[in-house]
Scaffold this active site. Structure first.
Site, short mmCIF file in Angstrom:
data_model
loop_
_atom_site.label_atom_id
_atom_site.label_comp_id
_atom_site.label_asym_id
_atom_site.label_seq_id
_atom_site.Cartn_x
_atom_site.Cartn_y
_atom_site.Cartn_z
N HIS A 80 0.81 -1.22 0.00
CA HIS A 80 0.00 0.00 0.00
C HIS A 80 0.84 1.27 0.00
O HIS A 80 0.31 2.37 0.18
CB HIS A 80 -0.98 0.00 1.18
CG HIS A 80 -0.34 -0.10 2.53
ND1 HIS A 80 -0.47 -1.21 3.32
CD2 HIS A 80 0.41 0.76 3.22
CE1 HIS A 80 0.19 -1.03 4.45
NE2 HIS A 80 0.74 0.17 4.41
N ASN A 81 2.14 1.14 -0.22
CA ASN A 81 3.01 2.29 -0.47
C ASN A 81 3.80 1.97 -1.74
O ASN A 81 4.79 1.24 -1.70
CB ASN A 81 3.98 2.53 0.69
CG ASN A 81 3.29 3.03 1.94
OD1 ASN A 81 2.38 3.86 1.85
ND2 ASN A 81 3.69 2.54 3.10
N SER A 118 -10.77 -6.17 12.00
CA SER A 118 -10.28 -5.95 10.63
C SER A 118 -11.29 -6.55 9.67
O SER A 118 -12.06 -7.44 10.04
CB SER A 118 -8.90 -6.60 10.43
OG SER A 118 -7.93 -5.99 11.27
N HIS A 138 -6.27 2.09 3.49
CA HIS A 138 -5.52 0.86 3.79
C HIS A 138 -5.66 0.44 5.24
O HIS A 138 -5.09 -0.57 5.66
CB HIS A 138 -4.04 1.04 3.44
CG HIS A 138 -3.22 1.70 4.51
ND1 HIS A 138 -3.36 3.02 4.85
CD2 HIS A 138 -2.25 1.21 5.33
CE1 HIS A 138 -2.51 3.32 5.81
NE2 HIS A 138 -1.84 2.26 6.14
N GLY A 139 -6.42 1.18 6.02
CA GLY A 139 -6.62 0.81 7.41
C GLY A 139 -7.45 1.85 8.13
O GLY A 139 -7.99 2.78 7.51
N ALA A 140 -7.55 1.70 9.44
CA ALA A 140 -8.38 2.61 10.22
C ALA A 140 -7.84 4.03 10.21
O ALA A 140 -8.59 5.00 10.20
CB ALA A 140 -8.50 2.08 11.65
N GLY A 141 -6.53 4.18 10.23
CA GLY A 141 -5.94 5.52 10.25
C GLY A 141 -5.80 6.05 11.67
O GLY A 141 -6.59 5.74 12.57
N LYS A 216 4.10 -6.61 18.39
CA LYS A 216 4.54 -5.33 17.83
C LYS A 216 5.97 -5.06 18.20
O LYS A 216 6.36 -5.15 19.36
CB LYS A 216 3.65 -4.20 18.35
CG LYS A 216 3.83 -2.89 17.62
CD LYS A 216 3.30 -2.94 16.20
CE LYS A 216 3.45 -1.61 15.50
NZ LYS A 216 2.92 -1.63 14.11
#
Length: 223
Positions: A80-81, A118, A138-141, A216
């Protein structure tokens, strides 16, 4: 809508960022023509960075599967980049996606935070793809910038409070700052982002996924 479980591996494209920084130091923000050797060199480094990210995601997934003594099959791997050649509304050029998921590659995953759902979604065929640039969120942000989350949350949540989410999932992370920076409270609700894309006629939701375990790290998350 179905509910399921899957392993998600995400990774920042650091090498792509470095290639971009090197380019800006040489050419500022000026563009390059297709015939320019510097353009070919940049595109080569761009493609290498994407492949590096893909291989790292695969390695992360394989190591995780090995740790829990099971096997799995990769069913989806999306960057996504990136930039890619594209023709939109009769105009040929390069489409640059920065934190945007392609909607012309079939089903894609829209990840929420570690304390949120998700969603696996199916992009819709639209009559005006140029309006969305063939892309999805591409996601929640994020709601808050990295680096300020600990100051916003530490008065309310102790470090130990962040190792479990409201959904009951477990978080493994030994870096205190990262633990706060990636807290669910620092992100938007993924359901809202999904609803906006549904209302815009961009997607159909296929399945919803609940987080069980989040690992993470930024490279030194060992304790």
């Amino acid at each position: 809508m179905r509910t399921g479980q899957a392993q998600l591996a995400t990774l920042g494209t650091f090498r792509l960022t470095r290639a971009w920084a090197d380019h800006v130091s040489r050419f500022n923000h000026a563009g390059l023509t297709h015939s320019d050797k510097a353009f070919e060199a940049y595109l080569t480094r761009h493609d290498e960075a994407l492949r590096w990210a893909e291989l790292n995601r695969e390695l992360i997934a394989l190591r995780f599967l090995d740790a829990i003594r099971t096997k799995g099959t990769c069913v989806l791997d999306i960057n996504h980049n990136l930039m890619s050649r594209k023709t939109l509304a009769g105009i040929e050029g390069w489409l640059h996606r920065k934190g945007a998921t392609p909607s012309d590659r079939g089903c894609v995953m829209i990840p929420g935070s570690r304390g949120d759902y998700s969603y696996l979604v199916k992009p819709k065929n639209t009559t005006e793809p140029h309006l969305s640039l063939c892309s999805l969120a591409h996601g929640a942000g994020r709601k808050w910038k990295r680096g300020e989350c600990q100051g916003r949350l530490s008065h309310k949540y102790k470090r130990d409070d962040l190792y479990r989410t409201e959904l009951g999932s477990r978080v493994i992370c030994g870096n205190k700052e990262l633990l706060y920076d990636e807290a669910p409270q620092a992100y938007k609700k993924c359901e809202t982002v999904i609803a906006d894309m549904e209302d815009a006629g961009l997607i159909d939701v296929v399945a919803r996924f609940k987080p069980v375990l989040t690992f993470k790290t930024n490279g030194d998350c060992s304790g």
